[in-house]
Scaffold this motif. Sequence first.
Motif, short mmCIF file in Angstrom:
data_model
loop_
_atom_site.label_atom_id
_atom_site.label_comp_id
_atom_site.label_asym_id
_atom_site.label_seq_id
_atom_site.Cartn_x
_atom_site.Cartn_y
_atom_site.Cartn_z
N GLY A 164 -66.93 72.40 26.53
CA GLY A 164 -67.57 71.18 25.68
C GLY A 164 -66.86 71.21 24.65
N MET A 165 -66.08 72.01 23.79
CA MET A 165 -65.39 72.07 22.61
C MET A 165 -63.97 71.82 22.74
SD MET A 165 -67.26 75.28 20.67
CE MET A 165 -66.40 74.85 19.11
N GLY A 166 -63.57 71.57 24.17
CA GLY A 166 -62.11 71.49 24.38
C GLY A 166 -61.33 72.79 24.20
N ILE A 167 -62.07 74.00 24.49
CA ILE A 167 -61.44 75.17 24.45
C ILE A 167 -61.21 75.86 25.76
CG2 ILE A 167 -61.55 77.41 23.34
CD1 ILE A 167 -63.03 76.41 21.12
N GLU A 168 -60.02 76.36 26.06
CA GLU A 168 -59.81 76.86 27.26
C GLU A 168 -60.17 78.58 27.12
OE1 GLU A 168 -56.19 77.62 30.71
OE2 GLU A 168 -55.89 76.71 28.69
N LEU A 169 -60.91 79.41 28.12
CA LEU A 169 -60.93 80.50 28.16
C LEU A 169 -59.92 81.01 29.03
CD1 LEU A 169 -62.54 83.21 27.65
CD2 LEU A 169 -63.88 82.62 29.74
N LEU A 170 -58.93 81.84 28.37
CA LEU A 170 -57.49 82.17 29.09
C LEU A 170 -57.90 83.72 29.86
CD1 LEU A 170 -55.51 81.98 25.74
CD2 LEU A 170 -55.73 80.32 27.72
N ASP A 171 -57.21 83.76 31.14
CA ASP A 171 -56.84 84.82 31.90
C ASP A 171 -56.45 85.88 30.96
OD1 ASP A 171 -55.93 86.98 33.46
OD2 ASP A 171 -55.82 85.43 35.28
N GLN A 172 -56.85 87.20 31.07
CA GLN A 172 -56.55 88.36 30.13
C GLN A 172 -55.18 88.85 30.63
OE1 GLN A 172 -59.81 91.16 30.07
NE2 GLN A 172 -61.17 89.74 29.04
N ARG A 173 -54.67 88.75 31.85
CA ARG A 173 -53.56 89.64 32.50
C ARG A 173 -52.54 89.25 31.94
NH1 ARG A 173 -55.38 88.52 38.50
NH2 ARG A 173 -56.26 86.71 37.62
N PRO A 174 -52.26 87.90 31.50
CA PRO A 174 -50.82 87.78 31.07
C PRO A 174 -50.51 88.60 29.53
CG PRO A 174 -51.72 85.69 31.75
CD PRO A 174 -52.80 86.64 31.70
N PHE A 175 -51.67 88.81 28.95
CA PHE A 175 -51.65 89.48 27.81
C PHE A 175 -51.73 91.13 27.49
CE2 PHE A 175 -53.24 85.18 27.34
CZ PHE A 175 -52.44 84.74 26.35
N LEU A 176 -51.53 91.66 28.75
CA LEU A 176 -52.09 93.02 29.05
C LEU A 176 -50.71 93.92 29.11
CD1 LEU A 176 -55.03 92.99 31.38
CD2 LEU A 176 -55.09 93.42 28.85
N GLY A 177 -49.40 93.17 29.17
CA GLY A 177 -48.34 94.10 29.06
C GLY A 177 -48.12 94.85 30.39
N ASP A 178 -48.08 96.25 30.27
CA ASP A 178 -47.86 97.11 31.33
C ASP A 178 -49.31 97.86 31.83
OD1 ASP A 178 -45.07 96.67 31.56
OD2 ASP A 178 -44.69 98.03 30.12
N TRP A 179 -50.22 97.21 31.17
CA TRP A 179 -51.52 98.14 31.65
C TRP A 179 -52.00 98.02 32.90
CZ3 TRP A 179 -54.53 97.37 26.33
CH2 TRP A 179 -54.16 98.25 25.30
N LEU A 180 -51.68 96.83 33.44
CA LEU A 180 -52.05 96.75 34.85
C LEU A 180 -50.86 96.84 35.72
CD1 LEU A 180 -54.25 93.52 34.77
CD2 LEU A 180 -54.99 95.65 35.48
N GLY A 181 -50.90 97.75 36.96
CA GLY A 181 -49.68 98.03 37.63
C GLY A 181 -50.14 97.96 39.19
N ALA A 182 -49.00 97.90 39.92
CA ALA A 182 -48.89 97.95 41.48
C ALA A 182 -49.67 99.32 41.72
CB ALA A 182 -47.87 97.66 42.03
N ALA A 183 -49.81 99.52 43.12
CA ALA A 183 -50.33 100.81 43.73
C ALA A 183 -49.19 101.76 43.39
CB ALA A 183 -50.70 100.75 45.34
N ARG A 184 -49.80 102.92 43.15
CA ARG A 184 -48.89 104.03 42.71
C ARG A 184 -49.59 105.67 42.45
NH1 ARG A 184 -46.57 104.26 36.50
NH2 ARG A 184 -46.71 106.53 37.31
N LEU A 185 -48.83 106.41 42.31
CA LEU A 185 -49.36 107.75 41.79
C LEU A 185 -49.03 108.10 40.67
CD1 LEU A 185 -50.62 110.65 43.03
CD2 LEU A 185 -48.24 111.41 43.38
N TRP A 186 -50.07 108.24 39.50
CA TRP A 186 -49.86 108.53 38.47
C TRP A 186 -49.71 109.89 38.22
CZ3 TRP A 186 -49.46 104.63 34.56
CH2 TRP A 186 -49.89 103.35 34.87
N SER A 187 -50.49 110.79 38.74
CA SER A 187 -50.26 112.18 38.53
C SER A 187 -49.55 113.19 39.16
CB SER A 187 -51.93 112.53 38.80
OG SER A 187 -52.24 112.63 40.10
#
Length: 252
Positions: free
Chosen positions: A99-122
Amino acid sequence: MAAEARRQGWRVVAFAFAGSADLGGAVDAMIPCRIDTMAPVLAALDREKVSGVLLSGKFWMGDLLAARAPDAAHANLATRAGALLDGNITQVIVGALNGMGIELLDQRPFLGDWLGAARLWSVREPGEAEWRDIRRGFTVARLNAEASVGQTVVVKRGVVSAVEAIEGTTETIRRGTALSGSGAVVVKAVARGHDFRFDTPAIGPDTLQAAAAGGATAVAVQARSVMILDAEATVRCADAAGIALVSADDAD
């Protein structure tokens, strides 16, 4: 996220609530806020000519329920939301911003490498029995998330000892491992159609410390949907406790 937004060319105005991290030089302007007072936020959005909003961090539902009497703008939004379910809150926020002409943005493009594909971390991989509990955990965690209840479950030998509600991931782990004893697995997943404009779930060192203290042997999160915050420290906690830490697809 603020630094990444600036790197992409955005002018960043931070609406900072109590307990927010020190954003230092990552923002162009800082506006203190309270969860029960929305009128100053709406006024500042208009004054600063904001065109996009990026949400970051976490509101505890308990804090929202215990907040003092809200201002008129907050009360109006709460009335429009009705029951304080994630989907209802999201719709009201999106509607108010649109209503104010503002878009709520998807967070993922601003997260860098914090989101990743399936993998073993340990270092250690889950064993066969742990994978059975992980798959069971994904099924239950997704159902729980789709009911707008929570996203984390604790499972041992197929038995669900805890599901997350408003207490959050860490307290769910403590409760679940206290009930199940050592050998449980912790699983975190999102609902189908999860709205990443509003929330990107996460685990971090505190999550692994709680799992280790409770004797959990594996922690699994949904790949490409749940962040690993401070990955180096989180993996270090997992390896020190001999916990298998994985990002996995829920159908694996």
